[in-house]
Design an enzyme around this catalytic site. Structure first.
Site, mmCIF file in Angstrom:
data_model
loop_
_atom_site.group_PDB
_atom_site.id
_atom_site.type_symbol
_atom_site.label_atom_id
_atom_site.label_comp_id
_atom_site.label_asym_id
_atom_site.label_seq_id
_atom_site.Cartn_x
_atom_site.Cartn_y
_atom_site.Cartn_z
ATOM 1 N N LYS A 15 0.846 2.120 -7.001
ATOM 2 C CA LYS A 15 0.333 1.194 -8.020
ATOM 3 C C LYS A 15 -0.797 1.828 -8.817
ATOM 4 O O LYS A 15 -0.831 1.748 -10.041
ATOM 5 C CB LYS A 15 -0.163 -0.097 -7.365
ATOM 6 C CG LYS A 15 0.868 -0.864 -6.588
ATOM 7 C CD LYS A 15 0.284 -2.134 -5.994
ATOM 8 C CE LYS A 15 -0.896 -1.893 -5.082
ATOM 9 N NZ LYS A 15 -0.582 -0.996 -3.931
ATOM 10 N N GLU B 250 -6.760 -2.989 -7.829
ATOM 11 C CA GLU B 250 -7.127 -3.803 -6.660
ATOM 12 C C GLU B 250 -7.349 -5.270 -7.045
ATOM 13 O O GLU B 250 -8.304 -5.919 -6.605
ATOM 14 C CB GLU B 250 -8.382 -3.237 -5.981
ATOM 15 C CG GLU B 250 -8.284 -1.790 -5.562
ATOM 16 C CD GLU B 250 -7.354 -1.548 -4.383
ATOM 17 O OE1 GLU B 250 -6.752 -2.516 -3.887
ATOM 18 O OE2 GLU B 250 -7.234 -0.387 -3.961
ATOM 19 N N ALA B 251 -6.442 -5.801 -7.851
ATOM 20 C CA ALA B 251 -6.614 -7.153 -8.402
ATOM 21 C C ALA B 251 -6.545 -8.247 -7.355
ATOM 22 O O ALA B 251 -6.967 -9.378 -7.614
ATOM 23 C CB ALA B 251 -5.559 -7.404 -9.491
ATOM 24 N N CYS C 130 12.795 2.593 7.618
ATOM 25 C CA CYS C 130 14.156 2.199 8.015
ATOM 26 C C CYS C 130 15.100 2.128 6.827
ATOM 27 O O CYS C 130 16.308 1.941 7.006
ATOM 28 C CB CYS C 130 14.113 0.842 8.722
ATOM 29 S SG CYS C 130 13.782 -0.551 7.615
ATOM 30 N N MET D 214 0.835 -1.187 0.000
ATOM 31 C CA MET D 214 0.000 0.000 0.000
ATOM 32 C C MET D 214 0.877 1.247 0.000
ATOM 33 O O MET D 214 1.919 1.281 0.659
ATOM 34 C CB MET D 214 -0.933 -0.002 1.210
ATOM 35 C CG MET D 214 -1.905 -1.162 1.207
ATOM 36 S SD MET D 214 -3.145 -1.063 2.524
ATOM 37 C CE MET D 214 -4.138 0.319 1.947
#
Length: 212
Positions: free
Chosen positions: A18, A94-95, A153, A14
């Site tokens: 994309k 959202e595949a 990080c 997320m």
């Protein structure tokens, strides 16, 4: 139609842009005069309208994919009605929410109608388990690409951690819970595990991976 088509899977965590990549691809197709169709599982209810919207604010209208949708049959009927309007490309957002059968239907569209299909989605859920649609895409796609992003990080993000209102990681619950930055944070595996360990320590709960 005699062109060679492919089924593509482009996955990432997320916030890895994309959807922005999908919308940019759609824009490029428009600029080049290529016909395309945007689609999206209706399970993503964050928008009341049939649109694909990126976090950066751009959007495109799309066609809903319902739980019982037969994408192959819908495309066959579209081609029978007007072959000249057939898309050269299908872009699916959202595949991960697709069913196994629907991924197979998309693969059949590629093979039978020579229409390229690009699917964008998550690899795993908040517990690190594959979604049904993503698993099938890994099994069936001709080309698989990772949309990379960076954890705080500095490592590559691969996990989609679900968080509560305090920012603490959640480890139990339903696989599907729609949400944005208020519910999820992308991180690397090490940070994801450390967040889980910290929660277990504060709650004085045993951590399964460390049990003898």
């Amino acid at each position: 139609m005699n062109r060679i088509a492919k089924l593509y899977f482009r996955y990432g965590t997320m916030g890895s842009a994309k959807t922005a990549l999908l919308l940019t691809t759609a824009y490029n197709f428009e600029e080049r005069g290529l016909k395309y169709l945007c689609m999206k599982p209706v399970i993503d209810t964050r928008d009341n309208r049939n649109v694909i919207r990126s976090r950066i604010g751009i959007e495109r209208e799309c066609r809903w994919i319902y739980n019982d949708s037969n994408i192959y049959e819908e495309m066959r009927q579209m081609l029978e009605k007007d072959l000249q309007s057939a898309p050269a490309w299908i872009l699916v957002d959202e595949a991960q929410f697709l069913s196994r059968n629907q991924v197979d239907q998309l693969a059949a569209i590629v093979d039978d109608f020579s229409i390229n299909v690009i699917c964008y989605g998550l690899r795993t859920d908040f517990q690190g388990n594959l979604f049904e649609g993503s698993q099938r895409l890994f099994e069936m796609a001709d080309t698989i690409d990772e949309v990379k992003s960076t954890c705080t990080c500095g490592r590559k993000t691969i996990m989609n951690a679900r968080i509560d209102s305090k920012g603490d990681i959640i480890t139990e619950g339903e696989q599907v819970e729609i949400g944005g930055n208020d519910r999820y944070v992308a991180c690397c595996r090490k940070c994801w595990r450390n967040k889980k360990l910290e929660r277990m320590r504060r709650s004085r709960l045993p951590f399964p991976e460390l049990a003898e």
